[in-house]
Design an enzyme around this catalytic site. Structure first.
Site, PDB file in Angstrom:
ATOM      1  N   ASP A   1      -4.259   3.651   2.549  1.00  0.00           N
ATOM      2  CA  ASP A   1      -5.681   3.317   2.672  1.00  0.00           C
ATOM      3  C   ASP A   1      -5.909   1.863   3.067  1.00  0.00           C
ATOM      4  O   ASP A   1      -7.042   1.397   3.121  1.00  0.00           O
ATOM      5  CB  ASP A   1      -6.442   3.643   1.380  1.00  0.00           C
ATOM      6  CG  ASP A   1      -5.985   2.809   0.183  1.00  0.00           C
ATOM      7  OD1 ASP A   1      -5.042   1.996   0.343  1.00  0.00           O
ATOM      8  OD2 ASP A   1      -6.566   2.970  -0.914  1.00  0.00           O
TER       9      ASP A   1
ATOM     10  N   GLU B   1      -5.730 -20.735 -17.241  1.00  0.00           N
ATOM     11  CA  GLU B   1      -6.160 -21.480 -16.058  1.00  0.00           C
ATOM     12  C   GLU B   1      -7.232 -22.483 -16.479  1.00  0.00           C
ATOM     13  O   GLU B   1      -8.306 -22.094 -16.928  1.00  0.00           O
ATOM     14  CB  GLU B   1      -6.730 -20.539 -15.000  1.00  0.00           C
ATOM     15  CG  GLU B   1      -7.276 -21.275 -13.778  1.00  0.00           C
ATOM     16  CD  GLU B   1      -8.192 -20.417 -12.918  1.00  0.00           C
ATOM     17  OE1 GLU B   1      -8.207 -20.617 -11.687  1.00  0.00           O
ATOM     18  OE2 GLU B   1      -8.907 -19.557 -13.463  1.00  0.00           O
TER      19      GLU B   1
ATOM     20  N   ASP C   1       0.856  -1.193   0.000  1.00  0.00           N
ATOM     21  CA  ASP C   1       0.000   0.000   0.000  1.00  0.00           C
ATOM     22  C   ASP C   1       0.890   1.240   0.000  1.00  0.00           C
ATOM     23  O   ASP C   1       1.704   1.422   0.900  1.00  0.00           O
ATOM     24  CB  ASP C   1      -0.903  -0.034   1.237  1.00  0.00           C
ATOM     25  CG  ASP C   1      -1.667   1.263   1.464  1.00  0.00           C
ATOM     26  OD1 ASP C   1      -1.858   2.001   0.479  1.00  0.00           O
ATOM     27  OD2 ASP C   1      -2.067   1.519   2.607  1.00  0.00           O
TER      28      ASP C   1
ATOM     29  N   ASN D   1      -0.430   4.527  -0.406  1.00  0.00           N
ATOM     30  CA  ASN D   1      -1.136   5.773  -0.058  1.00  0.00           C
ATOM     31  C   ASN D   1      -1.870   5.724   1.272  1.00  0.00           C
ATOM     32  O   ASN D   1      -2.646   6.627   1.592  1.00  0.00           O
ATOM     33  CB  ASN D   1      -2.101   6.162  -1.184  1.00  0.00           C
ATOM     34  CG  ASN D   1      -3.167   5.101  -1.433  1.00  0.00           C
ATOM     35  OD1 ASN D   1      -3.237   4.098  -0.720  1.00  0.00           O
ATOM     36  ND2 ASN D   1      -3.991   5.329  -2.437  1.00  0.00           N
TER      37      ASN D   1
ATOM     38  N   ASP E   1      -1.588  -1.284  -4.057  1.00  0.00           N
ATOM     39  CA  ASP E   1      -1.860  -0.546  -5.295  1.00  0.00           C
ATOM     40  C   ASP E   1      -0.672  -0.674  -6.240  1.00  0.00           C
ATOM     41  O   ASP E   1       0.356  -1.266  -5.913  1.00  0.00           O
ATOM     42  CB  ASP E   1      -2.166   0.917  -4.990  1.00  0.00           C
ATOM     43  CG  ASP E   1      -1.195   1.536  -3.997  1.00  0.00           C
ATOM     44  OD1 ASP E   1       0.028   1.371  -4.192  1.00  0.00           O
ATOM     45  OD2 ASP E   1      -1.650   2.178  -3.019  1.00  0.00           O
TER      46      ASP E   1
ATOM     47  N   ASP F   1      -8.023 -16.182 -17.070  1.00  0.00           N
ATOM     48  CA  ASP F   1      -8.837 -16.754 -16.006  1.00  0.00           C
ATOM     49  C   ASP F   1      -9.877 -17.707 -16.595  1.00  0.00           C
ATOM     50  O   ASP F   1     -10.497 -17.412 -17.620  1.00  0.00           O
ATOM     51  CB  ASP F   1      -9.524 -15.606 -15.246  1.00  0.00           C
ATOM     52  CG  ASP F   1     -10.300 -16.069 -14.044  1.00  0.00           C
ATOM     53  OD1 ASP F   1      -9.675 -16.581 -13.097  1.00  0.00           O
ATOM     54  OD2 ASP F   1     -11.543 -15.915 -14.044  1.00  0.00           O
TER      55      ASP F   1
END
Length: 547
Positions: A33, A277, A29, A31, A37, A208
């Site tokens: 929060d 996958e 992280d 920032n 990110d 996926d």
């Protein structure tokens, strides 16, 4: 747009590559929060570079309501604000490429979010231009769903929509409607999505649920699966999804033509790859081989043979490889023990640290490419996440017999002297495991005997042995306590022997003169008619004069 000039544009780079999966919410992280990110990933690229991997597989970061944490996409061509911006993504591409690391992004093409504009329009009525973009069907005369298909996340895979007065198909959450691949416009739009990201400089796609794209056009019922044929490699044992033989809701032959169309697009760019996958409990290896064979579909694919609960004895590993090899030498697998969907393998198989090391070495020697999941290189176990902190809808549905996927998705641990593991200055979206803190990157990076150092050394060793990257596989011997095999490429042979037990073993050597390789992160072993290994040890030998 990002350029790839810093990378060697070898079209075959993916064959034998080691790919590192990053789950963006849980990596770093930047920032404050509590959610990881893209900027945080850039901050931690030095760790990835030192590990020595060839590429990053980046789990979804697209705009999404996050009911399935990014696997429910509402805009394929943008970054969700919680992860940053398109400019941040471009910066990540540039930063990774400057280090010689390629970027593979996770494309979720089989379904979207129900908040995607395509679905909003499709459900409005039966006459609009996107009315046929999703799989819609009338109810049976008694109002029940069109057939008996089941969702992996539990219950029927059909949801009634009162606006259209029809059912729509969802193989996963109710909020994840399935796209209709029988519609040529849908296929073309998805190819355009792939083109958008290729133009931004990505080096490939992890696809996926690649075997879920098409369903049976006639919507025929799936037959029941006998008790003796059931296994929990795809869905937990408590899920009745395992009670069916999934003949019609996935694995359709039409899928092959779409994969060829996708490959044609990829071939118009330099050095692009795909890894699919394959989610099927009965025919995973066969589908994997079919989808990757012939050089005109996927480059590589993985099934759940080594992501399952079944303990990987030498006998089982040999069986998995024999099955995989039996479907054709021109196919290519991508092997993994852990990822964002399964319990971490150290806990799943109850491995000691010594066992984790030898299994990691084994993974690096199997024929195929390799996927490592963030934290695997630290030897992390599955984290215990209490129900009140649970985020995963899958776990909430089947708690407590199946606790969901949050235990493998907890934040990466960078520091031991910080209760959040250096992941964030705020409360993380999932709690950091206290048991993980003493295995942080900072506690291992200067320790030559650490798990991290072992992974670094084993990846480096793999790169010195071309047969391990691209070679054929030939079994030598196996039982529950060991496995031995050869890899060969252009006349160069390497013998790989693994003791998968806590007792010493002796294994007869195959014919040939062997020079034992002492550069791997195991003890040097001397030649003889047998090779003797201590508990949880491995040995590697090159054929004398071949290298």
């Amino acid at each position: 747009m990002t350029q790839k000039s810093a990378l060697i544009k070898d079209p075959d780079w993916w064959r034998g590559a080691v790919i590192y999966q990053i789950y963006p919410r849980s990596f770093q992280d930047s920032n404050g929060d509590g959610i990881g990110d893209i900027a945080g990933i850039i901050q931690r690229l030095d760790h990835v570079e030192k590990l020595g991997v060839d590429a990053i597989w980046l789990s979804p970061f697209f705009t999404s309501p996050m009911l399935d944490f990014g696997y429910d996409v509402s805009d394929y061509r943008d970054v969700d604000p919680m992860f940053g911006t398109l400019e941040d993504f471009d910066d990540l591409i540039a930063a990774a490429h400057s280090r010689g690391i390629k970027i593979i992004i996770d494309l979720v093409l089989s379904h979207t979010s129900d908040q995607h504009p395509w679905f909003v329009e499709s459900r409005a009525d039966r006459e609009n231009v996107k009315a046929d973009w999703y799989v819609w069907a009338d109810a049976k005369p008694d109002g029940t769903p069109p057939n008996n298909w089941l969702s992996i996340f539990g219950g029927s895979s059909w949801e009634w929509d009162g606006q259209r007065m029809q059912y729509y198909l969802h193989n996963f959450l109710i909020e994840q409607p399935d796209l209709n691949f029988h519609n040529a416009e849908v296929r073309q739009e998805l190819l355009d999505v792939a083109r958008f990201w290729l133009d931004r400089g990505v080096d490939g796609f992890r696809l996926d649920t690649v075997n879920f794209y098409y369903c049976d056009a006639q919507l025929r019922d799936n037959p029941a699966l006998p008790d003796t044929a059931r296994n929990d490699s795809i869905a937990p044992a408590v899920n009745p999804y395992n009670f069916q033989e999934h003949l019609y809701d996935k694995n359709q032959p039409e899928n092959l033509e779409f994969l060829r169309e996708l490959r044609d697009l990829l071939n118009s760019y330099d050095a692009i790859t795909t890894v699919g996958e394959v989610g099927d409990a009965q025919r995973g290896s066969e589908i994997q081989a079919t989808y990757t064979g012939g050089g005109d579909k996927l480059h590589m694919a993985y099934d759940f043979a080594l992501l399952a609960n079944a303990y990987p004895t030498g006998t089982r590993i040999a069986e998995v490889m024999k099955t995989s090899e039996s479907f054709g030498q021109d196919s290519w697998g991508c092997w993994a023990y852990s990822n964002h969907d399964v319990e971490r393998h150290g806990s799943r198989w109850r491995l000691s640290d010594e066992a984790k090391r030898v299994y990691a070495a084994l993974l690096m020697c199997l024929r195929g490419s390799v996927c490592l999941y963030q934290g695997e290189e630290l030897g992390l176990e599955e984290a215990e996440v209490p129900f009140e902190a649970l985020q995963d809808p899958y776990g909430k549905r089947f708690w407590p017999k199946f606790k969901g996927r949050d235990g493998c998705r907890t934040p990466m641990v960078w520091q031991s002297d910080n209760r959040n593991g250096g992941f964030s200055t705020a409360t993380p979206w999932l709690p950091v495991s206290a048991d993980h803190l003493n295995k942080s990157v900072s506690s291992q990076q200067e320790d030559a005997t650490s798990m991290l150092a072992f992974y670094q050394a084993m990846i480096a060793f793999r790169k010195t042995q071309t047969p391990l990257l691209k070679g054929h596989y030939a079994p030598v011997s196996a039982d529950d306590a060991h496995i031995a095999f050869e890899r060969e490429h252009d006349g160069h042979r390497i013998l790989c022997v693994f003791n998968l037990s806590d007792a010493p073993i002796s294994v007869p050597l195959p014919s040939g003169e062997w020079t034992w390789n002492g550069t791997a992160p195991f003890e040097d072993v001397r030649n003889g008619e047998t090779v003797s290994l201590g508990p949880w040890q491995a040995a590697f030998a090159n054929e004398k004069g071949a290298l």
